[in-house]
Design an enzyme around this catalytic site. Structure first.
Site, mmCIF file in Angstrom:
data_model
loop_
_atom_site.group_PDB
_atom_site.id
_atom_site.type_symbol
_atom_site.label_atom_id
_atom_site.label_comp_id
_atom_site.label_asym_id
_atom_site.label_seq_id
_atom_site.Cartn_x
_atom_site.Cartn_y
_atom_site.Cartn_z
ATOM 1 N N LYS A 76 0.854 -1.196 0.000
ATOM 2 C CA LYS A 76 0.000 0.000 0.000
ATOM 3 C C LYS A 76 0.891 1.249 0.000
ATOM 4 O O LYS A 76 1.929 1.280 0.666
ATOM 5 C CB LYS A 76 -0.908 -0.005 1.239
ATOM 6 C CG LYS A 76 -1.970 1.087 1.209
ATOM 7 C CD LYS A 76 -2.968 0.920 2.358
ATOM 8 C CE LYS A 76 -4.057 1.983 2.278
ATOM 9 N NZ LYS A 76 -5.078 1.850 3.340
ATOM 10 N N SER A 153 -9.835 1.657 2.083
ATOM 11 C CA SER A 153 -8.989 2.478 1.248
ATOM 12 C C SER A 153 -7.888 1.687 0.533
ATOM 13 O O SER A 153 -7.260 2.228 -0.370
ATOM 14 C CB SER A 153 -8.356 3.583 2.107
ATOM 15 O OG SER A 153 -7.543 3.035 3.116
ATOM 16 N N SER A 178 -10.048 -0.800 6.226
ATOM 17 C CA SER A 178 -9.446 -0.744 4.892
ATOM 18 C C SER A 178 -8.725 -1.994 4.428
ATOM 19 O O SER A 178 -8.241 -2.041 3.307
ATOM 20 C CB SER A 178 -8.474 0.423 4.812
ATOM 21 O OG SER A 178 -9.206 1.600 4.663
HETATM 22 N N1 GLN Z 1 -13.295 4.110 5.362
HETATM 23 C C1 GLN Z 1 -12.691 4.434 6.617
HETATM 24 C C2 GLN Z 1 -12.253 5.872 6.617
HETATM 25 O O1 GLN Z 1 -12.460 6.531 5.670
HETATM 26 C C3 GLN Z 1 -11.572 3.504 6.922
HETATM 27 C C4 GLN Z 1 -10.376 3.770 6.130
HETATM 28 C C5 GLN Z 1 -9.166 3.014 6.603
HETATM 29 O O2 GLN Z 1 -9.282 1.998 7.276
HETATM 30 N N2 GLN Z 1 -7.998 3.510 6.262
HETATM 31 O O3 GLN Z 1 -11.725 6.358 7.547
#
Ligand code: GLN
Length: 476
Positions: A76, A153, A178
């Protein structure tokens, strides 16, 4: 050929690792043209690593114990890889090439993994659909339908994991879901470990009290292998847990005996019927394998998890982003005006709308006058959420629910959602994240030719149990 076989073939010199890596890079380029899974393909690094492996094999150096020898690992974008642009999907970090490897990268390299690139994501992890990519980055497309989202994400991470035909494992990151969410949308296994089990050293922070790095793979064996590699105490990271990690790969063949699982009642309310149906089929498979199940209630986490999470996550994010001022890292612009003017110019033009929204929300939540009502309140609810889970884990080995309430949506549908509606996609995944609990997405099949995932959550440091239960699906 599974990854174990592949690694053995590399060790026995039955596959030429340099030739293989060339092919891997070519395939990545081809996939990327259509799907946008990689912000950077680290061709130079990958080939250099491959050549070094070839040399070690030729010189008969000791490679016997290298668990990931020659295996392609994608990373990532928010995880630092030495000398490879690591921008966390944000234009403000464009051009930032870390001078060091994150601990997880160091460990993966020590086991012989080949780093093939940085995967696309929502800017700094801010999103659930990978559509909030930073300015000048591309949106990854679902491997089963290019009109649809990969989830987020870690969207690019899940996409390349599904699409790659070569032996491959990925490193994702989860703050509020995510790893599990995109794994569900792309039909792969994704393990978010216990908070502190894996070092965050070298991770570009979203929210420090929530961030976890974890593996994603097409098979659970691969996930276990990478989890085993990256787990453990790290002197550079004060929140890592000082306890030896389990041999997670051993759990892939462990017999299921006396296992009791709680089915989270509230997580099945207000979800897509098709997701509901597939998850129930998944539960049935577990029952057929001898797992005992019972319906349980998880009121507080499902009802207040989302609000708690977004208060904590944005509060922490807003302080973390303060360091991006166009001077230390990444992008810089023509030096003009006083510091405030320069700082404002850089941040206004290089953060996306979603990053700005979170900075404003988080700053508000922890501002004097509102702090007690929002940030401090959220920390208290967090404790309650942990307590409710802990009570259930006295009785149950794991909890089960769908991973995401919906099937992967079309981009045209996401465009119509308000930010709040977008946040609601995290309704089920935020709570295990808030509580620092390990959780695993298990692909349970397809509906409308789109993958559906089921979420298994276990008590702290019980990653092994998740792998053991998830393996039932691998064998089936
Ligand atoms: N969708 C969640 C957020 O926007 C989680 C994102 C994540 O785990 N990085 O914060």
């Amino acid at each position: 050929m599974d990854t174990y076989e592949f690694v053995n073939k590399i060790k026995n010199n039955e596959i030429d690792i340099v030739e293989h890596t060339h092919k891997v890079i070519e395939e990545c380029k081809k996939i990327n043209k259509e799907y946008n899974y990689l912000n950077v393909i680290s061709e130079e690094l990958a080939l250099e690593q491959a050549k070094n492996i070839k040399k070690s094999i030729k010189n008969k150096e000791n490679i016997k114990n290298k668990k990931l020898l020659g295996v392609a690992v994608s990373v990532k974008d928010s995880i630092c890889v030495k000398n490879v642009e690591s921008a966390a999907g944000s234009r403000i970090l464009k051009g930032y090439k870390p001078l060091f490897d994150a601990t997880v990268i160091k460990k993966a390299k020590e086991q012989g993994a080949i780093i093939i690139g940085k995967t696309s994501q929502d800017e700094f992890g801010f999103g659930g659909f990978s559509v909030n990519v930073g300015l000048s980055f591309k949106i990854p497309k679902n491997p089963f339908d290019k009109q649809r989202s990969c989830g987020g994400s870690s969207g690019g991470t899940a996409g390349i994991t599904q699409k790659a035909s070569f032996p491959h494992i990925a490193l994702g990151e989860s703050t509020g879901g995510s790893i599990a969410e995109p794994s569900s949308f792309c039909g792969v296994f994704g393990l978010c470990p216990t908070y502190g089990r894996v070092s965050r050293y070298g991770l570009i922070d979203y929210a420090n009290s929530l961030d976890k790095i974890g593996p994603m793979g097409k098979s659970l064996q691969e996930v276990a292998l990478l989890q085993e590699t990256i787990s453990g105490f790290d002197q550079n990271e004060s929140t890592t847990i000082n306890k030896p990690a389990d041999n997670y790969t051993d759990f892939t063949n462990k017999k299921i005996k006396n296992v009791k699982i709680g089915i989270i009642k509230e997580a099945f309310e207000n979800i897509d019927n098709k997701v509901n149906k597939k998850t129930l089929e998944g539960i049935k498979k577990l029952e057929e394998a001898g797992v005992k199940t019972e319906e349980v209630s998880l009121k507080m986490p499902i009802k207040y998890g989302l609000a708690t999470y977004y208060m904590l996550a944005t509060s922490e994010a807003s302080t973390n982003l303060a360091k991006y001022c166009g001077m230390r890292y990444g992008i810089s612009e023509k030096l003009e005006g006083n510091f405030n003017e320069y700082f404002t110019k850089v941040r206004s033009s290089n953060f996306s709308a979603e990053a700005k929204r979170r900075i404003i929300l988080g700053t508000f939540a922890r501002m004097s006058g509102y702090r007690d009502a929002y940030y401090i309140k959220a920390t208290k609810v967090r404790t309650k959420i942990v307590e409710e889970y802990k009570k259930l884990f006295k009785k149950y080995d794991a909890l089960i629910s769908p991973t995401v309430p919906i099937l992967p949506p079309k981009f045209s549908e996401i465009e119509k959602l308000t930010p709040l509606q977008q946040y609601m996609i995290d309704a089920i995944t935020v709570s295990p994240n808030v509580a620092g609990l390990p959780h695993l997405n298990v692909p349970v099949g397809f509906e409308n030719n789109l993958p559906v995932g089921m979420l298994l959550t276990a008590d702290h440091l019980e990653e092994g149990k998740l792998i053991q239960l998830g393996s039932l699906f691998e064998k089936n």
